[in-house]
Write a protein that holds these residues in place. Structure first.
Motif, PDB file in Angstrom:
ATOM      1  N   THR A 155       0.974  -1.241  -0.113  1.00 27.45           N
ATOM      2  CA  THR A 155      -0.141   0.000  -0.005  1.00 27.45           C
ATOM      3  C   THR A 155       0.928   1.207   0.112  1.00 27.45           C
ATOM      4  N   ASP A 156       0.420   2.344  -0.359  1.00 28.83           N
ATOM      5  CA  ASP A 156       1.103   3.723  -0.292  1.00 28.83           C
ATOM      6  C   ASP A 156       1.375   4.035   1.191  1.00 28.83           C
ATOM      7  N   ASP A 157       2.327   4.646   1.489  1.00 23.57           N
ATOM      8  CA  ASP A 157       2.579   5.053   2.861  1.00 23.57           C
ATOM      9  C   ASP A 157       2.422   4.025   3.891  1.00 23.57           C
ATOM     10  N   ALA A 158       2.923   2.906   3.604  1.00 23.35           N
ATOM     11  CA  ALA A 158       3.179   1.642   4.702  1.00 23.35           C
ATOM     12  C   ALA A 158       4.286   1.969   5.656  1.00 23.35           C
ATOM     13  N   CYS A 159       3.763   1.890   6.950  1.00 22.67           N
ATOM     14  CA  CYS A 159       5.027   2.111   7.892  1.00 22.67           C
ATOM     15  C   CYS A 159       5.032   0.658   8.579  1.00 22.67           C
ATOM     16  N   ILE A 160       6.230   0.542   8.782  1.00 22.36           N
ATOM     17  CA  ILE A 160       6.947  -0.400   9.633  1.00 22.36           C
ATOM     18  C   ILE A 160       7.585  -0.100  10.928  1.00 22.36           C
ATOM     19  N   CYS A 161       7.281  -0.630  11.980  1.00 17.05           N
ATOM     20  CA  CYS A 161       7.937  -0.570  13.075  1.00 17.05           C
ATOM     21  C   CYS A 161       8.983  -1.590  13.539  1.00 17.05           C
ATOM     22  N   TYR A 162      10.332  -1.271  13.963  1.00 13.67           N
ATOM     23  CA  TYR A 162      11.245  -2.086  14.366  1.00 13.67           C
ATOM     24  C   TYR A 162      11.606  -2.155  15.934  1.00 13.67           C
ATOM     25  N   VAL A 163      11.162  -3.044  16.817  1.00 14.19           N
ATOM     26  CA  VAL A 163      11.696  -2.937  17.959  1.00 14.19           C
ATOM     27  C   VAL A 163      12.878  -3.711  18.054  1.00 14.19           C
ATOM     28  N   VAL A 164      13.898  -2.976  18.758  1.00 12.30           N
ATOM     29  CA  VAL A 164      15.232  -4.023  18.171  1.00 12.30           C
ATOM     30  C   VAL A 164      15.985  -4.375  19.522  1.00 12.30           C
ATOM     31  N   SER A 165      16.850  -5.108  19.779  1.00 15.32           N
ATOM     32  CA  SER A 165      17.416  -5.415  20.774  1.00 15.32           C
ATOM     33  C   SER A 165      18.902  -4.720  21.103  1.00 15.32           C
ATOM     34  N   THR A 166      19.369  -4.340  20.140  1.00 17.70           N
ATOM     35  CA  THR A 166      20.410  -3.539  20.317  1.00 17.70           C
ATOM     36  C   THR A 166      20.642  -2.291  19.248  1.00 17.70           C
ATOM     37  N   ARG A 167      21.333  -1.250  19.930  1.00 14.18           N
ATOM     38  CA  ARG A 167      21.356   0.002  19.118  1.00 14.18           C
ATOM     39  C   ARG A 167      22.079  -0.297  17.796  1.00 14.18           C
ATOM     40  N   TYR A 168      21.980   0.638  16.910  1.00  8.37           N
ATOM     41  CA  TYR A 168      22.494   0.973  15.808  1.00  8.37           C
ATOM     42  C   TYR A 168      23.976   1.097  15.908  1.00  8.37           C
ATOM     43  N   VAL A 169      24.893   0.170  15.317  1.00  8.58           N
ATOM     44  CA  VAL A 169      26.395   0.308  15.419  1.00  8.58           C
ATOM     45  C   VAL A 169      26.859   0.231  13.962  1.00  8.58           C
ATOM     46  N   PRO A 170      27.274   1.695  13.295  1.00 11.12           N
ATOM     47  CA  PRO A 170      27.680   1.787  12.155  1.00 11.12           C
ATOM     48  C   PRO A 170      28.776   0.589  11.757  1.00 11.12           C
ATOM     49  N   GLY A 171      28.669  -0.034  10.465  1.00 15.20           N
ATOM     50  CA  GLY A 171      29.467  -0.958  10.009  1.00 15.20           C
ATOM     51  C   GLY A 171      29.054  -2.407  10.212  1.00 15.20           C
ATOM     52  N   THR A 172      28.015  -2.526  11.199  1.00 17.76           N
ATOM     53  CA  THR A 172      27.598  -4.009  11.290  1.00 17.76           C
ATOM     54  C   THR A 172      26.466  -4.492  10.717  1.00 17.76           C
ATOM     55  N   GLN A 173      26.015  -3.677   9.652  1.00 18.20           N
ATOM     56  CA  GLN A 173      24.798  -3.920   9.020  1.00 18.20           C
ATOM     57  C   GLN A 173      25.157  -4.895   7.841  1.00 18.20           C
ATOM     58  N   ILE A 174      24.475  -5.963   7.517  1.00 19.62           N
ATOM     59  CA  ILE A 174      24.579  -6.922   6.560  1.00 19.62           C
ATOM     60  C   ILE A 174      23.419  -6.821   5.573  1.00 19.62           C
ATOM     61  N   ASP A 175      23.877  -6.417   4.369  1.00 14.34           N
ATOM     62  CA  ASP A 175      22.810  -6.467   3.411  1.00 14.34           C
ATOM     63  C   ASP A 175      23.134  -7.638   2.278  1.00 14.34           C
ATOM     64  N   ILE A 176      21.890  -8.252   1.693  1.00 15.60           N
ATOM     65  CA  ILE A 176      21.887  -9.294   0.917  1.00 15.60           C
ATOM     66  C   ILE A 176      21.031  -9.190  -0.321  1.00 15.60           C
ATOM     67  N   ASN A 177      21.128  -9.149  -1.454  1.00 14.78           N
ATOM     68  CA  ASN A 177      20.212  -8.843  -2.531  1.00 14.78           C
ATOM     69  C   ASN A 177      18.879  -9.493  -2.623  1.00 14.78           C
ATOM     70  N   PRO A 178      17.900  -8.764  -2.362  1.00 13.40           N
ATOM     71  CA  PRO A 178      16.502  -9.530  -2.238  1.00 13.40           C
ATOM     72  C   PRO A 178      16.093 -10.468  -3.382  1.00 13.40           C
ATOM     73  N   LEU A 179      16.840  -9.834  -4.701  1.00 17.68           N
ATOM     74  CA  LEU A 179      16.290 -10.628  -5.868  1.00 17.68           C
ATOM     75  C   LEU A 179      17.370 -11.624  -6.160  1.00 17.68           C
ATOM     76  N   ASP A 180      18.292 -12.248  -5.311  1.00 15.79           N
ATOM     77  CA  ASP A 180      19.250 -13.175  -5.816  1.00 15.79           C
ATOM     78  C   ASP A 180      18.569 -14.324  -6.122  1.00 15.79           C
ATOM     79  N   PRO A 181      18.742 -14.915  -7.183  1.00 11.24           N
ATOM     80  CA  PRO A 181      18.152 -16.035  -7.753  1.00 11.24           C
ATOM     81  C   PRO A 181      18.512 -17.324  -6.821  1.00 11.24           C
ATOM     82  N   VAL A 182      19.395 -17.371  -6.340  1.00 16.17           N
ATOM     83  CA  VAL A 182      19.653 -18.568  -5.383  1.00 16.17           C
ATOM     84  C   VAL A 182      18.715 -18.737  -4.396  1.00 16.17           C
ATOM     85  N   LEU A 183      18.224 -17.597  -3.783  1.00 11.33           N
ATOM     86  CA  LEU A 183      17.228 -17.496  -2.830  1.00 11.33           C
ATOM     87  C   LEU A 183      15.848 -17.730  -3.430  1.00 11.33           C
TER      88      LEU A 183
END
Length: 198
Positions: free
Chosen positions: A125-153
């Motif tokens: 939908t337009d203007d969808a909003c998601i809330c993330y309640v997370v257990s640790t604060r944001y630490v730069p350099g620790t994010q992992i990004d994987i291509n969501p369109l990876d054909p392997v997955l």
């Protein structure tokens, strides 16, 4: 709350019981001790994040390196999302398994995502909003990004037109590259001591 374990071990869907009357509805969205009882893991919120997305926006797949690790409790608070969690814990007996959830504001349904499990969603939908309640604060350099369109997955996003994606997500590595780089969490390091972890 009704709780269902997903195809990804340690990931759960929490569906609240709505109390409705002529004014609208009320429901309890989160209770830490209930999440801990179900998951067998401590969970105390350290940070709360929101993202707003136009229809047909694809965000993810995202995770956090272990350490520091991060568990998430994700809820759609406006609109609707097709939400997917993927087991990317190296050595997991269900590595590559995924679970698709419909998250929408009306149901109040939430997903608990353990450490090492990646997450993404397609806004329905337009203007969808998601809330993330997370257990640790944001630490730069620790994010992992994987291509969501990876054909392997081969994840079933279900879009009928090219989705809107950030440059970062569109250019993220595939799962094999992430394994080779050593950036994914190891299954044993994400387990609690009662599960046979360290």
């Amino acid at each position: 709350m009704d709780v269902t374990e997903t195809r990804v071990p340690g990931a759960f869907v929490f569906t609240p019981k709505l109390i409705s009357d002529e004014r609208g509805a009320f429901f309890e969205a989160f209770r830490a001790e209930e999440v801990e009882a179900v998951t067998g893991q401590p969970f105390r919120p350290a940070q709360i994040n929101y993202s707003m997305s136009r229809r047909n926006t694809l965000r993810g797949l995202h995770g956090v390196a272990v350490p520091p690790g991060q568990t998430k409790y994700v809820t759609c608070v406006r609109g609707a999302l097709r939400d997917i969690v993927v087991d990317l814990r190296v050595g997991s007996p269900t590595f590559g398994a995924y679970h698709v959830n419909l998250l929408d504001a009306e149901s109040g349904r939430s997903v608990y995502i353990p450490e090492g499990v990646a997450h993404g969603f397609l806004s329905l939908t337009d203007d969808a909003c998601i809330c993330y309640v997370v257990s640790t604060r944001y630490v730069p350099g620790t994010q992992i990004d994987i291509n969501p369109l990876d054909p392997v997955l081969a994840l079933p996003w279900g879009f009928s037109e090219k989705p809107l994606m950030s440059e970062k997500d569109a250019n993220a590595p595939g799962v094999h590259s992430a394994i080779d780089s050593g950036s994914l969490a190891e299954w044993q390091k994400t387990l609690s001591p009662t599960d046979g972890g360290p």
